[in-house]
Design a protein around this motif. Sequence first.
Motif, PDB file in Angstrom:
ATOM      1  N   ASN A   1       0.811  -1.218   0.000  1.00  0.00           N
ATOM      2  CA  ASN A   1       0.000   0.000   0.000  1.00  0.00           C
ATOM      3  C   ASN A   1       0.843   1.266   0.000  1.00  0.00           C
ATOM      4  O   ASN A   1       0.347   2.338  -0.333  1.00  0.00           O
ATOM      5  CB  ASN A   1      -0.966   0.001   1.181  1.00  0.00           C
ATOM      6  CG  ASN A   1      -2.152  -0.904   0.946  1.00  0.00           C
ATOM      7  OD1 ASN A   1      -2.491  -1.232  -0.189  1.00  0.00           O
ATOM      8  ND2 ASN A   1      -2.787  -1.342   2.026  1.00  0.00           N
ATOM      9  N   GLN A   2       2.127   1.160   0.355  1.00  0.00           N
ATOM     10  CA  GLN A   2       2.998   2.339   0.311  1.00  0.00           C
ATOM     11  C   GLN A   2       3.097   2.901  -1.105  1.00  0.00           C
ATOM     12  O   GLN A   2       3.360   4.090  -1.275  1.00  0.00           O
ATOM     13  CB  GLN A   2       4.386   2.015   0.854  1.00  0.00           C
ATOM     14  CG  GLN A   2       4.412   1.805   2.343  1.00  0.00           C
ATOM     15  CD  GLN A   2       5.802   1.507   2.861  1.00  0.00           C
ATOM     16  OE1 GLN A   2       6.797   1.688   2.175  1.00  0.00           O
ATOM     17  NE2 GLN A   2       5.871   1.040   4.097  1.00  0.00           N
ATOM     18  N   GLN A   3       2.873   2.053  -2.106  1.00  0.00           N
ATOM     19  CA  GLN A   3       2.880   2.539  -3.495  1.00  0.00           C
ATOM     20  C   GLN A   3       1.830   3.627  -3.697  1.00  0.00           C
ATOM     21  O   GLN A   3       1.965   4.460  -4.588  1.00  0.00           O
ATOM     22  CB  GLN A   3       2.614   1.380  -4.469  1.00  0.00           C
ATOM     23  CG  GLN A   3       3.667   0.310  -4.475  1.00  0.00           C
ATOM     24  CD  GLN A   3       5.003   0.806  -4.988  1.00  0.00           C
ATOM     25  OE1 GLN A   3       5.080   1.683  -5.840  1.00  0.00           O
ATOM     26  NE2 GLN A   3       6.069   0.260  -4.442  1.00  0.00           N
ATOM     27  N   ASN A   4       0.794   3.623  -2.865  1.00  0.00           N
ATOM     28  CA  ASN A   4      -0.302   4.585  -2.997  1.00  0.00           C
ATOM     29  C   ASN A   4      -0.031   5.910  -2.295  1.00  0.00           C
ATOM     30  O   ASN A   4      -0.668   6.915  -2.626  1.00  0.00           O
ATOM     31  CB  ASN A   4      -1.594   3.982  -2.438  1.00  0.00           C
ATOM     32  CG  ASN A   4      -1.972   2.701  -3.125  1.00  0.00           C
ATOM     33  OD1 ASN A   4      -1.737   2.525  -4.310  1.00  0.00           O
ATOM     34  ND2 ASN A   4      -2.550   1.778  -2.374  1.00  0.00           N
ATOM     35  N   PHE A   5       0.878   5.923  -1.311  1.00  0.00           N
ATOM     36  CA  PHE A   5       1.055   7.167  -0.552  1.00  0.00           C
ATOM     37  C   PHE A   5       2.502   7.620  -0.382  1.00  0.00           C
ATOM     38  O   PHE A   5       2.756   8.763  -0.043  1.00  0.00           O
ATOM     39  CB  PHE A   5       0.359   7.086   0.814  1.00  0.00           C
ATOM     40  CG  PHE A   5       0.868   6.024   1.757  1.00  0.00           C
ATOM     41  CD1 PHE A   5       1.927   6.284   2.613  1.00  0.00           C
ATOM     42  CD2 PHE A   5       0.260   4.779   1.812  1.00  0.00           C
ATOM     43  CE1 PHE A   5       2.381   5.310   3.493  1.00  0.00           C
ATOM     44  CE2 PHE A   5       0.701   3.805   2.698  1.00  0.00           C
ATOM     45  CZ  PHE A   5       1.769   4.074   3.542  1.00  0.00           C
ATOM     46  N   SER A   6       3.467   6.769  -0.617  1.00  0.00           N
ATOM     47  CA  SER A   6       4.868   7.123  -0.414  1.00  0.00           C
ATOM     48  C   SER A   6       5.360   8.109  -1.473  1.00  0.00           C
ATOM     49  O   SER A   6       5.102   7.933  -2.671  1.00  0.00           O
ATOM     50  CB  SER A   6       5.733   5.860  -0.471  1.00  0.00           C
ATOM     51  OG  SER A   6       7.100   6.196  -0.574  1.00  0.00           O
ATOM     52  N   VAL A   7       6.075   9.115  -1.041  1.00  0.00           N
ATOM     53  CA  VAL A   7       6.666  10.098  -1.948  1.00  0.00           C
ATOM     54  C   VAL A   7       7.681   9.419  -2.867  1.00  0.00           C
ATOM     55  O   VAL A   7       7.753   9.712  -4.055  1.00  0.00           O
ATOM     56  CB  VAL A   7       7.341  11.230  -1.139  1.00  0.00           C
ATOM     57  CG1 VAL A   7       8.159  12.137  -2.029  1.00  0.00           C
ATOM     58  CG2 VAL A   7       6.298  12.013  -0.372  1.00  0.00           C
ATOM     59  N   TRP A   8       8.446   8.490  -2.313  1.00  0.00           N
ATOM     60  CA  TRP A   8       9.509   7.845  -3.099  1.00  0.00           C
ATOM     61  C   TRP A   8       8.931   6.986  -4.209  1.00  0.00           C
ATOM     62  O   TRP A   8       9.487   6.916  -5.300  1.00  0.00           O
ATOM     63  CB  TRP A   8      10.427   7.034  -2.189  1.00  0.00           C
ATOM     64  CG  TRP A   8      11.091   7.908  -1.176  1.00  0.00           C
ATOM     65  CD1 TRP A   8      12.030   8.877  -1.410  1.00  0.00           C
ATOM     66  CD2 TRP A   8      10.837   7.932   0.229  1.00  0.00           C
ATOM     67  NE1 TRP A   8      12.381   9.496  -0.237  1.00  0.00           N
ATOM     68  CE2 TRP A   8      11.656   8.935   0.792  1.00  0.00           C
ATOM     69  CE3 TRP A   8      10.002   7.208   1.064  1.00  0.00           C
ATOM     70  CZ2 TRP A   8      11.670   9.219   2.155  1.00  0.00           C
ATOM     71  CZ3 TRP A   8      10.017   7.489   2.420  1.00  0.00           C
ATOM     72  CH2 TRP A   8      10.843   8.489   2.946  1.00  0.00           C
ATOM     73  N   ALA A   9       7.810   6.333  -3.961  1.00  0.00           N
ATOM     74  CA  ALA A   9       7.175   5.518  -5.005  1.00  0.00           C
ATOM     75  C   ALA A   9       6.707   6.399  -6.161  1.00  0.00           C
ATOM     76  O   ALA A   9       6.738   5.984  -7.315  1.00  0.00           O
ATOM     77  CB  ALA A   9       6.006   4.728  -4.428  1.00  0.00           C
ATOM     78  N   ALA A  10       6.294   7.619  -5.849  1.00  0.00           N
ATOM     79  CA  ALA A  10       5.790   8.527  -6.879  1.00  0.00           C
ATOM     80  C   ALA A  10       6.910   9.145  -7.716  1.00  0.00           C
ATOM     81  O   ALA A  10       6.648   9.656  -8.804  1.00  0.00           O
ATOM     82  CB  ALA A  10       4.959   9.630  -6.229  1.00  0.00           C
ATOM     83  N   LEU A  11       8.138   9.102  -7.235  1.00  0.00           N
ATOM     84  CA  LEU A  11       9.248   9.721  -7.963  1.00  0.00           C
ATOM     85  C   LEU A  11       9.572   9.022  -9.275  1.00  0.00           C
ATOM     86  O   LEU A  11      10.115   9.637 -10.180  1.00  0.00           O
ATOM     87  CB  LEU A  11      10.517   9.750  -7.094  1.00  0.00           C
ATOM     88  CG  LEU A  11      10.536  10.762  -5.970  1.00  0.00           C
ATOM     89  CD1 LEU A  11      11.795  10.586  -5.127  1.00  0.00           C
ATOM     90  CD2 LEU A  11      10.446  12.178  -6.510  1.00  0.00           C
ATOM     91  N   ASP A  12       9.278   7.737  -9.364  1.00  0.00           N
ATOM     92  CA  ASP A  12       9.599   6.997 -10.583  1.00  0.00           C
ATOM     93  C   ASP A  12       8.463   6.041 -10.935  1.00  0.00           C
ATOM     94  O   ASP A  12       8.385   4.935 -10.408  1.00  0.00           O
ATOM     95  CB  ASP A  12      10.901   6.213 -10.402  1.00  0.00           C
ATOM     96  CG  ASP A  12      11.317   5.479 -11.674  1.00  0.00           C
ATOM     97  OD1 ASP A  12      10.604   5.576 -12.698  1.00  0.00           O
ATOM     98  OD2 ASP A  12      12.361   4.807 -11.646  1.00  0.00           O
TER      99      ASP A  12
END
Length: 180
Positions: A51-62
């Motif tokens: 679920n971190q893919q939905n809220f983590s800043v680092w997941a959103a970077l790439d």
Amino acid sequence: MLKKVLVVVVALLAIPLLAALFVKQDYQVEARVQINQPVMLVFDYVRFVSNQQNFSVWAALDPNMQTASRGVDGTVGFVSSWHSENPDVGTGEQEIIAITEGQRIELELRFYEPFTAVSPAYMQTEAINDNQTLVRWGFAGHMPYPMNLMLLFIDVESMIADDLQQGLDNLKLILEAPVP
């Protein structure tokens, strides 16, 4: 003359190395957010590392980041790994190492690129009342000598804390969104 230049060069190299002996090597950061949902609803969401893919800043970077996993998400021993060509994301993995049901998930982060490090992290939930939960996301890091000298010039703690806080703010938006 050459001796004086050599002494000056040695002194210029030695001063930062000596200074690094007195600079801290360990740091800790924690961010918090209040979510208007019951503690078990929040805990049951954050316990799943995917679920971190939905809220983590680092997941959103790439958006092209490659991910893989081993084990059963939400249980001790689950490992989630990532690989990105973006140096702000890099390559690494995180493993759930302990769970206190309804309260805390402890993780071990293992970074491989662009640097190697092992760092503990956690997500903790605490009931404020029946419909409000305090979420804490924490991380501890270590910068070995002489790299710790960078801590004098780069506010690593604030940078990580800002990213954790943005992630928690995203989590709040997700969990408080009206159900269609």
